[in-house]
Design a protein around this motif. Structure first.
Motif, PDB file in Angstrom:
ATOM      1  N   GLY A  25       0.835  -1.155  -0.069  1.00  9.06           N
ATOM      2  CA  GLY A  25      -0.052   0.046   0.074  1.00  9.06           C
ATOM      3  C   GLY A  25       0.812   1.300   0.044  1.00  9.06           C
ATOM      4  O   GLY A  25       0.031   2.411  -0.038  1.00  9.06           O
ATOM      5  N   TRP A  26       1.998   1.252  -0.002  1.00  6.80           N
ATOM      6  CA  TRP A  26       2.886   2.446  -0.323  1.00  6.80           C
ATOM      7  C   TRP A  26       2.896   2.944  -1.494  1.00  6.80           C
ATOM      8  O   TRP A  26       3.025   2.187  -2.662  1.00  6.80           O
ATOM      9  N   GLU A  27       2.884   4.317  -1.677  1.00  2.00           N
ATOM     10  CA  GLU A  27       3.240   4.872  -2.919  1.00  2.00           C
ATOM     11  C   GLU A  27       4.861   5.185  -3.066  1.00  2.00           C
ATOM     12  O   GLU A  27       5.317   5.974  -2.444  1.00  2.00           O
ATOM     13  N   VAL A  28       5.447   4.217  -3.987  1.00  4.42           N
ATOM     14  CA  VAL A  28       6.698   4.105  -4.173  1.00  4.42           C
ATOM     15  C   VAL A  28       7.252   5.054  -5.145  1.00  4.42           C
ATOM     16  O   VAL A  28       6.973   4.875  -6.233  1.00  4.42           O
ATOM     17  N   THR A  29       8.612   5.614  -4.765  1.00  8.23           N
ATOM     18  CA  THR A  29       9.307   6.330  -5.741  1.00  8.23           C
ATOM     19  C   THR A  29      10.581   5.465  -6.128  1.00  8.23           C
ATOM     20  O   THR A  29      11.399   5.198  -4.830  1.00  8.23           O
ATOM     21  N   ALA A  30      10.903   4.772  -7.116  1.00  9.06           N
ATOM     22  CA  ALA A  30      11.906   3.791  -7.115  1.00  9.06           C
ATOM     23  C   ALA A  30      13.005   4.498  -7.790  1.00  9.06           C
ATOM     24  O   ALA A  30      13.094   4.838  -9.107  1.00  9.06           O
ATOM     25  N   ALA A  31      14.173   4.918  -7.187  1.00 10.01           N
ATOM     26  CA  ALA A  31      15.266   5.520  -7.791  1.00 10.01           C
ATOM     27  C   ALA A  31      16.650   4.649  -7.775  1.00 10.01           C
ATOM     28  O   ALA A  31      16.722   3.969  -6.899  1.00 10.01           O
ATOM     29  N   SER A  32      17.200   4.869  -9.026  1.00 12.05           N
ATOM     30  CA  SER A  32      18.388   4.132  -9.283  1.00 12.05           C
ATOM     31  C   SER A  32      19.059   5.080 -10.158  1.00 12.05           C
ATOM     32  O   SER A  32      18.855   5.970 -11.111  1.00 12.05           O
ATOM     33  N   ARG A  33      20.499   4.416 -10.528  1.00 10.19           N
ATOM     34  CA  ARG A  33      21.400   5.408 -11.361  1.00 10.19           C
ATOM     35  C   ARG A  33      20.785   5.241 -12.762  1.00 10.19           C
ATOM     36  O   ARG A  33      20.846   6.220 -13.681  1.00 10.19           O
ATOM     37  N   GLY A  34      20.141   4.166 -13.252  1.00 12.12           N
ATOM     38  CA  GLY A  34      19.526   3.966 -14.719  1.00 12.12           C
ATOM     39  C   GLY A  34      18.261   4.490 -14.655  1.00 12.12           C
ATOM     40  O   GLY A  34      17.855   4.730 -15.867  1.00 12.12           O
TER      41      GLY A  34
END
Length: 343
Positions: A25-34
């Protein structure tokens, strides 16, 4: 809705962690180098590109604030300072450290294993209050200790759960220890040698189990350190047998009573004394129950390793593993050892 930012989302732990949080149920921002997406992430996950070393970019990613930051790629005190500097905009954090921070009663640890009288003798199991190596910039382990201490020093200003996994495994691992067995089978070799009678215990940590701990810690913020491992770890001999079963082969295993002879018998799990972590604190504080066993996670790992090795040199496919274990496939030495043994 609760907002979570996951840093290092494209890696071996980040992928299942994003999925676990999103499905919880989380609103997720997925951050990565690519800045890419994993195929199993729900559609509402937002993927963003991030250079972990760019303070301004990290601040912009957090924006006006978020309820949770999960950091897979924090390696030193400076990274902790980045997070604590944003404490007024972060509800809580979960940061991945390592079991290699532990030291025994004589100050020996993972960094001293190759030195004379440098083999650490840890208690079995290792609890979170076990001594650690000193903080500093000298090694991966000392930098992780510096990271941990900086994060925990701010207490409730930024409640942070520090997780200490051991031998991480899963299909996207940059250091897939299982390759030791998988490549030998693919190369048609049906004999292998294991040091210490194949009884070495180096506690395994499934990426999916670490992700479950992240999910649980996110719902129960606090300043704490927790081991992050599987249930009872398998021995090296058991791991080899499990790989054989997945790949449908039978392999003769020759057991050495002592250490490896040069490179012969040395696997990525070969430790003379056990490294086993106590998981009771995670069970008590978070209600942790593993979501996958080592054996159950193995088929996906073996499948990915097999596909990655198709038409590609193993050193190019897995450079991190090659740097850590350059003699992993010294077949000439193995063949000479077997020849002497059979004479």
């Amino acid at each position: 809705m609760r907002r979570a930012v996951v840093i290092g989302a494209g890696g071996q732990i980040g992928r299942p962690a994003v999925e676990a949080l999103a499905r919880d149920g989380w609103e997720v921002t997925a951050a990565s180098r690519g800045g890419g997406r994993a195929e199993n992430w729900p559609g509402e996950v937002r993927a963003r590109r991030l250079d972990r070393e760019d303070d301004a970019a990290l601040g912009a990613l957090i924006g006006d604030g978020c309820d949770l930051v999960v950091d897979m790629v924090a390696y030193e005190a400076r990274h902790a300072e980045q997070l604590t500097g944003l404490a007024d905009r972060i509800g809580s954090a979960v940061v991945v450290s390592t079991a290699s921070v532990y030291a025994d009663g004589k100050g020996r640890g993972f960094d001293t294993m190759g030195e004379p009288d440098g083999l650490p003798q840890y208690p079995v199991p290792i609890a979170e209050d076990q001594a650690t190596v000193p903080p500093g910039d000298a090694t991966y382990s000392t930098r992780k200790v510096a990271l941990e201490r900086e994060l925990l020093s701010v207490g409730d200003r930024l409640p942070t759960t520090v997780l200490r996994p051991a031998a991480i495994h899963g299909p996207y691992s940059p250091l897939p220890r299982e390759l030791y067995f998988v490549k030998r089978i693919l190369d048609g070799r049906r004999r292998r040698v294991l040091a210490f009678r194949g009884e070495s215990l180096f506690h395994t940590s499934a990426a999916r189990n670490i992700a479950e701990l992240i999910r649980l810690a996110a719902t129960r913020p606090g300043s704490r350190v927790l081991n992050a491992c599987d249930p009872q770890p398998p021995t090296v001999k058991e791991i080899g047998a499990a790989v054989d079963a997945v790949m449908g082969v039978e392999t003769e295993t020759v057991l050495l009573n002592g250490p490896a002879q040069a490179s012969v018998g040395s696997s990525p799990w070969s430790v003379e004394l056990p490294v086993v972590c106590d998981m009771s604190a995670a069970e008590r504080e978070l209600g942790y129950r593993p979501v996958v066993s080592y054996q159950d996670s193995l088929p996906e790992t073996v499948d990915r390793l097999t596909r990655r090795l198709s038409g590609q040199d193993w050193r190019e496919a897995f450079p991190t593993l090659a740097r850590a274990y350059p003699d992993l496939f010294d077949y000439a030495a193995e063949d000479a050892w077997f020849a002497v043994r059979s004479a």
